[in-house]
Design a protein around this motif. Structure first.
Motif, PDB file in Angstrom:
ATOM      1  N   GLN A   1      -2.326  -5.329   8.823  1.00  0.00           N
ATOM      2  CA  GLN A   1      -3.154  -6.374   9.436  1.00  0.00           C
ATOM      3  C   GLN A   1      -4.277  -6.816   8.503  1.00  0.00           C
ATOM      4  O   GLN A   1      -4.963  -7.783   8.767  1.00  0.00           O
ATOM      5  N   HIS A   2      -4.472  -6.077   7.433  1.00  0.00           N
ATOM      6  CA  HIS A   2      -5.597  -6.381   6.537  1.00  0.00           C
ATOM      7  C   HIS A   2      -5.145  -6.582   5.101  1.00  0.00           C
ATOM      8  O   HIS A   2      -5.593  -5.887   4.195  1.00  0.00           O
TER       9      HIS A   2
ATOM     10  N   PHE B   1       1.099   5.192   0.415  1.00  0.00           N
ATOM     11  CA  PHE B   1       0.428   6.452   0.737  1.00  0.00           C
ATOM     12  C   PHE B   1       1.127   7.548  -0.055  1.00  0.00           C
ATOM     13  O   PHE B   1       2.306   7.834   0.168  1.00  0.00           O
TER      14      PHE B   1
ATOM     15  N   ILE C   1      -0.321  11.348   7.782  1.00  0.00           N
ATOM     16  CA  ILE C   1      -0.622   9.913   7.843  1.00  0.00           C
ATOM     17  C   ILE C   1      -0.658   9.451   9.287  1.00  0.00           C
ATOM     18  O   ILE C   1       0.247   9.745  10.081  1.00  0.00           O
ATOM     19  N   LYS C   2      -1.661   8.716   9.625  1.00  0.00           N
ATOM     20  CA  LYS C   2      -1.761   8.187  10.991  1.00  0.00           C
ATOM     21  C   LYS C   2      -1.062   6.838  11.071  1.00  0.00           C
ATOM     22  O   LYS C   2      -1.327   5.952  10.247  1.00  0.00           O
ATOM     23  N   PRO C   3      -0.188   6.647  12.062  1.00  0.00           N
ATOM     24  CA  PRO C   3       0.460   5.333  12.218  1.00  0.00           C
ATOM     25  C   PRO C   3      -0.558   4.194  12.306  1.00  0.00           C
ATOM     26  O   PRO C   3      -0.299   3.091  11.837  1.00  0.00           O
ATOM     27  N   GLU C   4      -1.704   4.478  12.859  1.00  0.00           N
ATOM     28  CA  GLU C   4      -2.735   3.438  12.975  1.00  0.00           C
ATOM     29  C   GLU C   4      -3.151   2.902  11.612  1.00  0.00           C
ATOM     30  O   GLU C   4      -3.476   1.729  11.471  1.00  0.00           O
ATOM     31  N   TRP C   5      -3.167   3.782  10.616  1.00  0.00           N
ATOM     32  CA  TRP C   5      -3.558   3.331   9.272  1.00  0.00           C
ATOM     33  C   TRP C   5      -2.554   2.321   8.749  1.00  0.00           C
ATOM     34  O   TRP C   5      -2.898   1.365   8.059  1.00  0.00           O
TER      35      TRP C   5
ATOM     36  N   TYR D   1      -3.119  -0.899  10.402  1.00  0.00           N
ATOM     37  CA  TYR D   1      -4.369  -1.464   9.889  1.00  0.00           C
ATOM     38  C   TYR D   1      -4.135  -2.144   8.538  1.00  0.00           C
ATOM     39  O   TYR D   1      -4.588  -3.265   8.282  1.00  0.00           O
ATOM     40  N   ALA D   2      -3.394  -1.456   7.671  1.00  0.00           N
ATOM     41  CA  ALA D   2      -3.144  -1.999   6.333  1.00  0.00           C
ATOM     42  C   ALA D   2      -2.365  -3.311   6.423  1.00  0.00           C
ATOM     43  O   ALA D   2      -2.668  -4.284   5.728  1.00  0.00           O
TER      44      ALA D   2
ATOM     45  N   LEU E   1       0.863  -1.177   0.000  1.00  0.00           N
ATOM     46  CA  LEU E   1       0.000   0.000   0.000  1.00  0.00           C
ATOM     47  C   LEU E   1       0.905   1.233   0.000  1.00  0.00           C
ATOM     48  O   LEU E   1       1.797   1.357   0.847  1.00  0.00           O
TER      49      LEU E   1
END
Lengths: 322, 100, 144, 571
Positions: free
Chosen positions: C64-65, C19, C54-58, C61-62, C17
């Motif tokens: 993990q998904h 960004f 950009i949020k580190p959480e994103w 998430y990516a 992914l």
């Protein structure tokens, strides 16, 4: 080794300057074609041969000589010929024409005059006074000699009150119609090829029926310099001939090779052979019509005896004259 | 290496009678020429335009080999007066070289 | 649905992914395409205004998904918004890598590089290299 | 089932997309996605007919979301936002998916995978649209003033054009005089007027006007605010001045390529650049004299610093103006001395349009044009005070030619000017060539990604003065259309605060580059608030918030996650 160009040209230029023609021939030879035609001397409208057809037998002979020396050590001595030529008419000595050639070329001009008469055209002839047009000098870029000759011709026409000239070959037509006006101020002579004159006379109709296939070989000068393309076809058609076209024709006609014959005889011959092949491919047992003395000579030489090649006038007289 | 002769350019390339500047170097002229000589007429004219007198004179033979049949001119896309140009080169040589 | 990785013999290429940024790096990635430069088609971009957002959480998430790596095509010094964009984005990468470690994901799965609006070639090179380095890692932990 | 009603259009783009991506397959793969009501492929999504079809579909199916999978959003975001708007759909409920630049064109080698990628991309786009809400633009009143950077012909002309429209112009010029390159030029094509006269004329015109102010020896220091209302600080000599302007026109011009030592014998007396040669002939009368000696032969070598395919020493681009400029200079030289012999050693003559007449004229006047190949460039040697230029002529298939010359003129490239200090302030994107970059070369040729900052003249690309002025007037009309309307509408894709979770720690405010976040009281607590006119939507505040209270509209947590989810599928 090709011939030394400068000397060959020099020989011709010397002749032109001194003897008013490139290949000097006896005057009586140049006018004997007119015997028996009762063409009046002079007049407002004259037939103008420029001696092109009459010169051809001499040129053929001369080229034969040149061809023989083209690759030999004698080529180096052409300059000597030029030197002697200033005193004696060397070219006349070296070039003795074949009798058959003389007769053939004489006959063509005779036929042309006959066609004109039959069509009711009134014209005279300048006989011994007529001059060579200078075309070779022009092509070779000998401008001074050419312009001298052009002015001589124009003066001759004016002195004799000529206003319209009927030419018999493409080179003379081109010189007198398109080139002279560029170097002579006020040039006012109307110049037409006999083919144009005849084609324009609708009443001029054949009296004999002819059946033959004729392949037309356009002259570069008629087709591309003077746009004389339709007239020869019209006349042949009117005469009853079936016209065949070679691969390269009309404005895209293929050269016969003749123009460079006096300097590069061998190369000229190769070009002629290429053209003959095209003509043979188009002609199936028929004949080939040329309209320029140089074309006829070159093609005849290149074809050997394999192909009937005649001047267009020879075919026309058969239909239009008795 | 051939030297450019500016005088030759003045006498030939820019003469009114020589008009090869219009040439777009397409080569149709050479392709249709019955003489089948590489130099005729495109490359020859290029020599003249560049003022390479040496190259032009070196090829005097070729200049006189032209039939003046105008097959090239009939097919020229740039309206170059090819036959007239050849004649002009001959006239230059007649005067300058053969002294006729 | 399952991830198709792990089939013996032929490993499917790592999914990345990207960004990107609307004004700068996305334009560079566009240029790579307009120039018909090839990079693995398993890289897909989500454009954002600026890489500093950009949020580190994103990222977590990516990974993990279904994605095997996250690449931040940063504005760098070309950023139209903030002159210190590189530093800001670098901090996000630091935070992101810490977050990945906390979640047992190799921090190497997150990479950042400045991609300018004409950086077509560098982008293609980054994609190829990143894909290669991802192939050396074990399959994504968090994948379903 | 989602209650959303989304229309999805997948573009063939002629074959640009469909040659490599099976668009029908993409359509089939997404038509049953949640919320998709209409799923179609279209030959050209941007065509009038396709746009009308979308509008009809929006009406007929009461669509509340629109996805167009086509080219880069840079090109057509506004086109399709317009489509949505005309159909009564909020333009921010539209998402463009870039399946051309970032899919079909990038993966021409792998069609199957390109199709799969396109499917993911479109699914992500649909997921994003599903979470959109109608948004409204922010309105800002504009100030009727512009700042023009650079007082060359483009900048001066732009200033006058603004003034004509009643917009004040401040022109700042780095050097101590106005006029730029053109003020140094002699006769110009096609009117043969002196460049210096043209500049004098512009300068006289400016003197008559009260609403143009020129500052020489001036530079920009800072810029804040936004389109329509910028606060700019400039330094004029040693003084700092604050200006409030609605737009900025960048017309900083070009630099002339300096050949390196030894490039075609550069550095030797008698090897001149084109600008040097122009100066020489502009000051010559009757005869061209160089260092006391009359000049007879001049050889020009073209493309010096241009079209260097390696890009190692020169620039890779064609400088475009130089064929015309060199030939024009040679004609002026010919006017000075008709005896001059001139040789042009070129790679391709690009005298486009009416400049072809110059080329013809040069040919007629006897100039010789010799074509060389980049692989075998001419050699320049000096012997006995003259140059010997050796070149292989392509048109004679490599004939080696030697030209004796008194002068060798290097027809030098235009290159971008060094503008670092200015661009640290403006932050304009720069193209690969180093010139400032427009948003779109055809559709938005003078606008930059920085709203309200426009580019003109040779700051953007090599071009001649006529073309430069044309671009400066184009920039003027763009600027004026912005400023004369009285207001601009700003993108609503900006930050928003979740008032429930925000506890005001101040970190967002520190992170904001535009000072757009302030502390406000909300009931009992203090929270952050966004100044909608100042916020640019960069998102710098988003990751710094410990409470996850900030988000950028159009790029919310939910949207990003949904996009990732949409792509989480079997490969």
């Amino acid at each position: 080794m090709p011939l030394p160009i400068g000397d060959v040209i020099g020989l011709m230029v010397d002749n032109l300057k001194k003897r008013k023609t490139v290949f000097p021939i006896p005057r009586k030879r140049a006018i004997e074609w007119a015997n028996g035609l009762n063409i009046p001397e002079g007049g407002k409208t004259v037939i103008y041969t420029g001696s092109m057809y009459q010169l051809l037998p001499y040129m053929i002979a001369a080229v034969k000589n040149m061809e023989l020396i083209e690759d030999s050590f004698l080529g180096k001595f052409v300059f000597m010929g030029r030197f002697f030529n200033r005193m004696f008419n060397v070219s006349a000595f070296v070039s003795m024409p074949k009798k058959a050639d003389v007769k053939r070329y004489k006959q063509i001009v005779y036929n042309i005059a006959k066609l004109l008469k039959k069509a009711g055209v009134e014209f005279g002839y300048l006989y011994k006074k007529e001059l060579y047009s200078g075309t070779l000098a022009y092509d070779l870029g000998v401008d001074d000699a050419f312009s001298l000759q052009a002015k001589r011709v124009y003066e001759l026409l004016k002195e004799n009150g000529v206003s319209t000239v009927i030419t018999v070959d493409p080179h003379t037509t081109n010189m007198m119609r398109s080139v002279y006006p560029t170097i002579i101020d006020g040039y006012d002579i109307e110049v037409k090829s006999y083919l144009e004159v005849l084609a324009a006379i609708d009443d001029f109709q054949p009296i004999h029926s002819v059946e033959k296939e004729i392949t037309v070989h356009d002259s570069c000068v008629y087709a591309r310099y003077e746009s004389v393309i339709d007239e020869p076809r019209q006349l042949l058609k009117r005469a009853g001939y079936t016209i065949k076209e070679p691969k390269d024709n009309k404005a895209l006609t293929h050269c016969c090779g003749g123009p460079i014959e006096s300097i590069f005889p061998k190369m000229s011959h190769t070009i002629g052979k290429n053209r003959v092949q095209q003509l043979k491919d188009a002609t199936n047992g028929g004949a080939v019509a040329t309209m320029c003395p140089i074309c006829m000579a070159s093609l005849k030489k290149a074809s050997g005896d394999g192909l009937e090649i005649e001047d267009i006038s020879s075919f026309l007289v058969k239909a239009f004259c008795d | 290496m051939t030297k450019v002769n500016p005088d030759f350019i003045k006498k030939v390339a820019t003469s009114e009678e020589f008009n090869a500047t219009a040439c777009i170097n397409c080569g149709v002229c050479t392709a249709v020429c019955p003489m089948d000589v590489e130099l005729l007429p495109r490359k020859l004219f290029r020599y003249a335009l560049l003022g390479l007198e040496g190259k032009v004179l070196e090829n005097t033979n070729v200049i006189y080999q032209c039939l003046l049949c105008k097959m090239c001119e009939e097919n020229c896309t740039a309206d170059v007066h090819i036959a007239e140009n050849v004649r002009f080169l001959r006239s230059y040589i007649s005067k300058e070289v053969f002294k006729l | 649905m399952e991830k198709g990785s792990g089939t013996a013999g032929e490993q499917s290429p790592p999914r990345v992914l990207v960004f990107s940024t609307v004004f700068i790096s996305d334009v560079g990635i566009d240029l790579a395409g307009s120039s018909h430069m090839h990079y693995p088609p398993s890289s897909i971009a989500i454009p954002l205004p600026c890489s500093s957002g950009i949020k580190p959480e994103w990222i977590l998430y990516a990974l993990q998904h279904g994605f095997d790596g996250v690449f931040i095509a940063a504005d760098g010094t070309d950023c139209p918004f903030v002159p210190d964009c590189t530093d800001r984005t670098a901090k996000i990468v630091d935070d992101g890598q810490k977050l990945l470690e906390e979640n047992n994901i190799e921090p190497e799965r997150l990479k950042m590089a400045a991609v300018c609006s004409v950086c077509a070639e560098p982008f293609v090179k980054h994609m190829k290299n990143f894909q290669e380095s991802l192939k050396k890692l074990r399959p994504t932990q968090g994948a379903d | 089932m989602s209650e959303r009603r989304i229309g999805v259009y997948i573009c063939h783009c002629g074959g640009n997309i469909s040659d490599f991506v099976e668009v029908e397959k993409v359509r089939d793969a997404i038509e049953n996605e949640e919320g998709v009501t209409v799923a179609k492929t279209t030959m050209f999504a941007c065509s009038d007919a396709a746009q009308q079809e979308m509008i009809n579909d929006i009406h007929e199916h009461k669509l509340d979301g629109l996805v167009v999978a086509s080219c880069s959003p840079t090109l057509h975001t506004f086109t399709f936002r317009g489509v949505a708007e005309r159909a009564g759909l909020n333009p921010y409920q539209y998402v463009q998916v870039n399946v051309r630049e970032q899919c079909s064109w990038a993966h021409t080698d792998l069609k199957e995978q390109a199709t799969e990628k396109a499917i993911y991309m479109v699914k992500a786009g649909i997921a994003k649209v599903r979470l959109t809400h109608p948004l409204k633009k922010t309105r800002i009143d504009t100030v009727p003033r512009t700042l023009v950077i650079g007082a060359g012909i483009s900048g001066l002309r732009a200033a006058i054009a603004h003034s004509d429209l009643g917009i004040s112009a401040f022109v700042i010029e780095k050097s101590d005089r106005i006029g730029g390159w053109v003020s140094e030029f002699g006769k110009m094509y096609p009117h043969n007027r002196l460049g210096s006269d043209l500049i004098t004329e512009l300068s006289e015109e400016i003197k008559k006007r009260e609403n143009i102010h020129i500052y020489t020896e001036a530079e920009i220091l800072t810029k804040s605010g936004s389109v329509g209302d910028f606060d700019v600080k400039i330094k004029v000599k040693n003084e700092e001045i604050s200006l409030n302007v609605g737009s900025i026109i960048v017309a900083t011009g070009f630099a002339s390529y300096q050949p390196y030592e030894g490039e075609y014998a550069y550095g030797t007396d008698g090897v001149l650049t084109l600008p040097d040669f122009k100066e020489l002939i502009d000051n010559s009368k009757g005869e061209i004299i160089y260092q006391g000696k009359p000049v007879k032969n001049v050889t020009y070598i073209y493309c010096v610093g241009s079209r260097d395919s390696s890009g190692e020493k020169g620039h890779t681009y064609c400088s475009r103006y130089c064929c015309n400029a060199a030939i024009h200079a040679s004609l002026i030289a010919n006017d000075v001395s008709s005896e001059l012999n001139q040789f042009h050693i070129y790679r391709d003559i690009r005298t486009y349009g009416k400049y072809e007449l110059l080329y013809r004229e040069a040919l007629q006047k006897g100039a010789v044009f010799i074509k060389f190949d980049e692989a075998s460039p001419p050699r320049v040697e000096k012997s006995n005070g003259r140059f010997n230029v050796q070149v292989k002529d392509v048109l004679t298939f490599g004939e080696e030619i030697e030209i004796e010359s008194d002068l060798v003129v290097l027809v030098t490239a235009m290159e971008p000017r060094e503008n670092k200090a200015m661009n640290d302030v403006l932050k304009l994107p720069v193209s690969l060539d180093g010139f400032f970059k427009e948003i779109h070369p055809k559709l938005r040729p003078v606008e930059t990604v920085i709203d309200g900052v426009l580019i003109a003249g040779t700051s953007q690309a090599p071009r001649n003065s006529a073309e430069s002025v044309a671009m400066s007037l184009a920039a003027t009309s763009k600027s004026a259309s912005l400023l004369m309307k009285g207001y601009v509408e700003l993108e609503p894709l900006i930050a928003m605060v979740n008032e429930d979770t925000c506890v005001w720690c101040g970190k967002c405010s520190e992170a904001c580059p535009y000072s757009a976040i302030e502390k406000i009281s909300s009931g009992e607590k203090e929270i952050a608030a966004i100044n909608t006119a100042q916020c640019k939507g960069c998102g710098c505040c988003v990751p710094v918030c410990p409470e996850n209270a900030l988000t950028i509209k159009g790029y919310t947590d939910e949207q990003i996650r949904a996009m990732i989810d949409a792509m989480e599928v079997l490969l």
